[in-house]
Design a protein around this motif. Structure first.
Motif, PDB file in Angstrom:
ATOM      1  N   ARG A  22       0.682  -0.855   0.050  1.00 22.05           N
ATOM      2  CA  ARG A  22      -0.056   0.068  -0.013  1.00 22.05           C
ATOM      3  C   ARG A  22       0.709   1.121  -0.318  1.00 22.05           C
ATOM      4  N   CYS A  23       2.097   1.445   0.878  1.00 23.64           N
ATOM      5  CA  CYS A  23       2.353   2.368   0.982  1.00 23.64           C
ATOM      6  C   CYS A  23       3.765   2.573   0.468  1.00 23.64           C
ATOM      7  N   GLY A  24       4.562   1.185  -0.157  1.00 23.42           N
ATOM      8  CA  GLY A  24       5.578   1.449  -0.894  1.00 23.42           C
ATOM      9  C   GLY A  24       6.862   1.641   0.528  1.00 23.42           C
ATOM     10  N   GLU A  25       6.809   2.063   1.516  1.00 24.33           N
ATOM     11  CA  GLU A  25       7.701   2.529   2.705  1.00 24.33           C
ATOM     12  C   GLU A  25       7.759   1.376   3.582  1.00 24.33           C
ATOM     13  N   GLY A  26       7.419   0.665   4.460  1.00 28.48           N
ATOM     14  CA  GLY A  26       7.226  -0.530   5.417  1.00 28.48           C
ATOM     15  C   GLY A  26       7.639  -1.291   4.965  1.00 28.48           C
ATOM     16  N   HIS A  27       8.274  -2.814   5.774  1.00 28.21           N
ATOM     17  CA  HIS A  27       9.313  -3.696   5.841  1.00 28.21           C
ATOM     18  C   HIS A  27       7.714  -4.690   5.484  1.00 28.21           C
ATOM     19  N   CYS A  42       2.000   2.433   7.509  1.00 32.84           N
ATOM     20  CA  CYS A  42       0.855   2.800   7.317  1.00 32.84           C
ATOM     21  C   CYS A  42      -0.314   1.733   8.024  1.00 32.84           C
ATOM     22  N   GLY A  43       0.571   1.026   9.210  1.00 30.42           N
ATOM     23  CA  GLY A  43      -0.705   0.152   9.669  1.00 30.42           C
ATOM     24  C   GLY A  43      -1.413  -1.151   8.528  1.00 30.42           C
ATOM     25  N   LEU A  44      -1.024  -1.230   7.596  1.00 28.40           N
ATOM     26  CA  LEU A  44      -2.209  -2.218   6.858  1.00 28.40           C
ATOM     27  C   LEU A  44      -1.898  -3.873   7.440  1.00 28.40           C
ATOM     28  N   ASP A  45      -2.770  -4.448   7.432  1.00 28.71           N
ATOM     29  CA  ASP A  45      -3.036  -5.454   8.232  1.00 28.71           C
ATOM     30  C   ASP A  45      -2.225  -6.855   7.327  1.00 28.71           C
ATOM     31  N   PHE A  46      -1.322  -7.465   7.261  1.00 31.36           N
ATOM     32  CA  PHE A  46      -0.988  -8.400   6.010  1.00 31.36           C
ATOM     33  C   PHE A  46      -1.694 -10.229   6.095  1.00 31.36           C
ATOM     34  N   LEU A 111       1.288  -8.148  -5.462  1.00 30.72           N
ATOM     35  CA  LEU A 111      -0.260  -8.797  -6.340  1.00 30.72           C
ATOM     36  C   LEU A 111      -1.821  -8.903  -6.126  1.00 30.72           C
ATOM     37  N   GLN A 112      -1.670  -9.890  -4.974  1.00 35.11           N
ATOM     38  CA  GLN A 112      -2.909 -10.350  -4.576  1.00 35.11           C
ATOM     39  C   GLN A 112      -3.772  -8.679  -3.665  1.00 35.11           C
ATOM     40  N   TYR A 113      -2.618  -7.913  -3.231  1.00 38.01           N
ATOM     41  CA  TYR A 113      -3.302  -6.613  -2.799  1.00 38.01           C
ATOM     42  C   TYR A 113      -3.873  -5.664  -3.715  1.00 38.01           C
ATOM     43  N   HIS A 114      -2.815  -5.822  -4.958  1.00 43.49           N
ATOM     44  CA  HIS A 114      -3.435  -4.955  -5.561  1.00 43.49           C
ATOM     45  C   HIS A 114      -4.845  -5.310  -6.577  1.00 43.49           C
ATOM     46  N   HIS A 115      -4.920  -6.552  -6.732  1.00 42.48           N
ATOM     47  CA  HIS A 115      -5.475  -6.802  -7.027  1.00 42.48           C
ATOM     48  C   HIS A 115      -7.489  -8.014  -6.588  1.00 42.48           C
ATOM     49  N   LYS A 116      -7.103  -7.085  -4.958  1.00 45.12           N
ATOM     50  CA  LYS A 116      -8.116  -7.493  -4.161  1.00 45.12           C
ATOM     51  C   LYS A 116      -8.411  -8.930  -4.152  1.00 45.12           C
ATOM     52  N   ALA A 117      -7.274 -10.463  -4.318  1.00 45.41           N
ATOM     53  CA  ALA A 117      -7.697 -11.311  -4.122  1.00 45.41           C
ATOM     54  C   ALA A 117      -8.105 -11.638  -2.973  1.00 45.41           C
ATOM     55  N   ARG A 118      -9.151 -12.687  -2.953  1.00 38.76           N
ATOM     56  CA  ARG A 118      -9.614 -13.329  -2.025  1.00 38.76           C
ATOM     57  C   ARG A 118      -9.577 -14.901  -1.675  1.00 38.76           C
ATOM     58  N   GLU A 119      -9.631 -15.749  -0.695  1.00 37.06           N
ATOM     59  CA  GLU A 119     -10.453 -16.650  -0.972  1.00 37.06           C
ATOM     60  C   GLU A 119     -11.518 -16.552  -1.459  1.00 37.06           C
ATOM     61  N   GLY A 120     -11.359 -17.979  -2.303  1.00 38.24           N
ATOM     62  CA  GLY A 120     -12.896 -18.640  -3.257  1.00 38.24           C
ATOM     63  C   GLY A 120     -14.320 -18.149  -2.178  1.00 38.24           C
ATOM     64  N   ARG A 121     -15.485 -18.324  -2.263  1.00 34.28           N
ATOM     65  CA  ARG A 121     -16.294 -18.453  -1.679  1.00 34.28           C
ATOM     66  C   ARG A 121     -17.578 -19.087  -2.713  1.00 34.28           C
ATOM     67  N   LEU A 122     -18.000 -19.801  -2.726  1.00 35.19           N
ATOM     68  CA  LEU A 122     -19.669 -20.288  -2.757  1.00 35.19           C
ATOM     69  C   LEU A 122     -20.708 -19.289  -2.957  1.00 35.19           C
TER      70      LEU A 122
END
Length: 128
Positions: A22-27, A42-46, A111-122
């Motif tokens: 998200r921010c490109g600064e944190g590790h 930025c506090g993004l939860d991984f 890329l998961q973050y960018h494309h908002k990839a989530r676990e599949g759900r029925l």
């Protein structure tokens, strides 16, 4: 005059450098392949991040193909003794598998973050 807003660029560089998508600064990592719980900037939860075996598969397939091709070509052209093969290819396979593993894992997570990839759900369809 209207401004054209371009979509957010792919965070490829951030992922390859092991930075927060998200921010490109944190590790992103706290160990070699262990993710931090969240970005220190930025506090993004991984917790969304799950690269699974993807990085290892890519690294093994690409690195393995390169080393096998090089070993076969060396055998056909020079026919060296087996100890020469061991001295050449064991260190190379370690470099080609361990070296890119962390950047590729960071890339897949970014890329998961960018494309908002989530676990599949029925989803149930309504019988309307």
């Amino acid at each position: 005059m209207t401004e054209h807003l371009s979509p957010e660029p792919l965070p490829i560089g951030r992922g390859l450098r092991g930075r927060c998508p998200r921010c490109g600064e944190g590790h992103l990592f706290q160990g070699f392949l262990t993710l931090r719980p969240r970005c220190e900037r930025c506090g993004l939860d991984f917790n969304f991040a799950d690269a699974g075996d993807g990085p290892a598969v890519f690294v093994i397939l690409i690195g393995g193909a390169l080393v096998v091709f090089a070993a076969l070509m060396t055998e056909v052209v020079y026919q060296p003794p087996y100890w020469v093969h061991a001295a050449l290819w064991l260190p190379l396979i370690l470099l080609l598998t361990l070296g890119p593993l962390r950047p590729i894992k960071g890339l897949l997570i970014a890329l998961q973050y960018h494309h908002k990839a989530r676990e599949g759900r029925l989803e149930r369809r309504s019988d309307a």
